[in-house]
Design an enzyme around this catalytic site. Structure first.
Site, PDB file in Angstrom:
ATOM      1  N   ASN A   9      -8.519   0.099   0.345  1.00 47.99           N
ATOM      2  CA  ASN A   9      -8.185  -0.757   0.983  1.00 47.99           C
ATOM      3  C   ASN A   9      -7.448  -1.146   2.966  1.00 47.99           C
ATOM      4  OD1 ASN A   9      -7.111  -3.931   1.685  1.00 47.99           O
ATOM      5  ND2 ASN A   9      -5.771  -3.977   0.214  1.00 47.99           N
ATOM      6  N   LYS A  11      -7.087  -3.427   4.808  1.00 51.61           N
ATOM      7  CA  LYS A  11      -6.330  -4.817   5.263  1.00 51.61           C
ATOM      8  C   LYS A  11      -7.111  -4.691   6.723  1.00 51.61           C
ATOM      9  CE  LYS A  11      -2.865  -3.155   2.548  1.00 51.61           C
ATOM     10  NZ  LYS A  11      -1.674  -2.454   2.323  1.00 51.61           N
ATOM     11  N   HIS A  94      -4.473  -9.872  -3.687  1.00 51.04           N
ATOM     12  CA  HIS A  94      -3.556  -9.101  -3.355  1.00 51.04           C
ATOM     13  C   HIS A  94      -1.818  -9.401  -2.266  1.00 51.04           C
ATOM     14  CE1 HIS A  94      -2.156  -6.284  -0.772  1.00 51.04           C
ATOM     15  NE2 HIS A  94      -3.162  -5.386  -1.033  1.00 51.04           N
ATOM     16  N   GLU A  96       0.021  -8.776  -0.366  1.00 49.25           N
ATOM     17  CA  GLU A  96       0.186  -9.848   1.402  1.00 49.25           C
ATOM     18  C   GLU A  96      -0.368 -11.095   1.115  1.00 49.25           C
ATOM     19  OE1 GLU A  96      -1.733  -6.178   2.886  1.00 49.25           O
ATOM     20  OE2 GLU A  96      -0.055  -5.258   2.570  1.00 49.25           O
ATOM     21  N   GLU A 164      -0.199  -3.145  -7.839  1.00 46.31           N
ATOM     22  CA  GLU A 164       0.523  -2.805  -6.763  1.00 46.31           C
ATOM     23  C   GLU A 164       2.348  -3.588  -7.092  1.00 46.31           C
ATOM     24  OE1 GLU A 164      -3.252  -1.845  -4.021  1.00 46.31           O
ATOM     25  OE2 GLU A 164      -2.078  -4.007  -4.126  1.00 46.31           O
ATOM     26  N   GLY A 170       3.069   0.547   1.361  1.00 49.28           N
ATOM     27  CA  GLY A 170       3.148   0.979   2.513  1.00 49.28           C
ATOM     28  C   GLY A 170       4.580   0.949   3.011  1.00 49.28           C
ATOM     29  N   SER A 210       1.286   3.289  -1.692  1.00 52.80           N
ATOM     30  CA  SER A 210       1.667   4.071  -1.521  1.00 52.80           C
ATOM     31  C   SER A 210       0.806   5.590  -1.955  1.00 52.80           C
ATOM     32  CB  SER A 210       3.079   4.842  -1.380  1.00 52.80           C
ATOM     33  OG  SER A 210       3.796   3.723  -0.461  1.00 52.80           O
TER      34      SER A 210
HETATM   35  P1  13P Z   1      -0.606   1.667   0.850  1.00 48.43           P
HETATM   36  O1  13P Z   1      -1.917   2.531   0.667  1.00 48.43           O
HETATM   37  O2  13P Z   1      -0.580   1.501   2.097  1.00 48.43           O
HETATM   38  O3  13P Z   1       0.188   1.755   0.116  1.00 48.43           O
HETATM   39  O4  13P Z   1      -1.463   0.383   0.806  1.00 48.43           O
HETATM   40  C1  13P Z   1      -1.310   0.074  -0.448  1.00 48.43           C
HETATM   41  C2  13P Z   1      -2.815  -1.651  -0.697  1.00 48.43           C
HETATM   42  O5  13P Z   1      -1.388  -2.492  -0.888  1.00 48.43           O
HETATM   43  C3  13P Z   1      -3.783  -1.350  -0.945  1.00 48.43           C
HETATM   44  O6  13P Z   1      -4.399  -2.237  -1.224  1.00 48.43           O
END
Ligand code: 13P
Length: 254
Positions: A9, A11, A94, A96, A164, A170, A210
């Site tokens: 992903n 983003k 997601h 976010e 997640e 992150g 992560s």
């Molecule tokens: P990170 O791997 O940067 O922690 O992000 C995970 C994520 O949100 C994947 O959709």
């Protein structure tokens, strides 16, 4: 046996040029790993360029979001019908999207149903906040997200689920493999309750948060975990290909 699944992903990262360069730098390595389903989820704007680079390979494209209507006055949105000719997967729900853009369980449910109706495979994301985790409410939150997200969803179509935990995204603070495996076991039994045991056993459930080339082995060694949804590490060719290679070798081992 569930086929291992790794999605990147990206983003809101990469210009079209950067996206094309990133894919070119890893497509050879990724295409060699035939035992793993590999999905790249770049920004929409790079779809065309990337689809040229991955044509004829085993790597697939996924979107990071979509709206559930087919078309109309929804400024800034992309519909399932627009995605279908360009990609096979779509990340939905997601954290976010939920936290920054106010998506509710009900909206995620509409999106999942619309994606399936259009022939797309949703990568359905769920996960608890740090506060919910600290308060021992992970199970309750996950259960609610699954029950509402998968409400009235047909059991004969493929859905990929990604667990997640929000506190792990992150932050560099990944969940422990055993803990993630346990929660994913719970997710699988919740899916069994809604869509049947056979469907639950066939559904691929990923861990995300992560994930790096240094910790992927811990997750993929868990029998309940079928792969990963990778954020930051999917933007670095060596890290992402390193993750895919380890998944291929660990899951292929007897
Ligand atoms: P990170 O791997 O940067 O922690 O992000 C995970 C994520 O949100 C994947 O959709």
């Amino acid at each position: 046996m569930r086929r291992p699944f790794i999605a990147g992903n990206w983003k809101m990262n990469t210009t079209v040029e950067e996206a094309a360069a990133l894919v070119s730098s890893m497509i050879g390595d990724l295409n060699n790993e035939t035992a793993v389903d590999i999905v790249l989820c770049p920004p929409f704007i790079s779809f065309y360029r990337i689809s040229e680079t991955i044509e004829g390979t085993s790597v697939r494209l996924g979107a990071q979001n979509m709206y559930f209507k087919e078309k109309g006055a929804y400024t800034g949105e992309i519909s399932p019908l627009m995605l279908k000719p360009l990609c096979q997967y779509v990340i939905l729900g997601h954290s976010e999207r939920r936290q920054i853009f106010g998506e509710t369980d009900g909206m995620v449910n509409e999106k999942i149903k619309a994606a399936l109706a259009a022939g797309l495979t949703p990568i359905f994301c769920i996960g608890e906040t740090l506060e919910e985790n600290d308060g021992g409410r992970t199970g309750t939150v996950i259960t609610r997200q699954i029950r509402e997200g998968l409400k009235d969803v047909p059991s004969n179509k493929e859905i990929v689920v990604a667990y997640e935990p929000i506190w792990a995204i992150g932050t560099g603070r990944a969940a422990a493999g055993g803990q993630a495996g346990k929660t994913i076991g719970l997710i699988r039994s919740e899916i069994a309750g809604m869509l049947g045991k056979e469907k639950a056993e066939a559904t691929r459930i990923l861990y995300g948060g992560s994930v790096t080339a240094a910790n992927i082995a811990e997750f993929i060694s868990e029998p309940q975990i079928d792969g990963a949804l990778v954020g930051g590490a999917s933007l670095k060719a060596a890290d992402f290909t390193g993750i895919v290679k380890q998944v291929a070798s660990i899951k292929a081992a007897p």
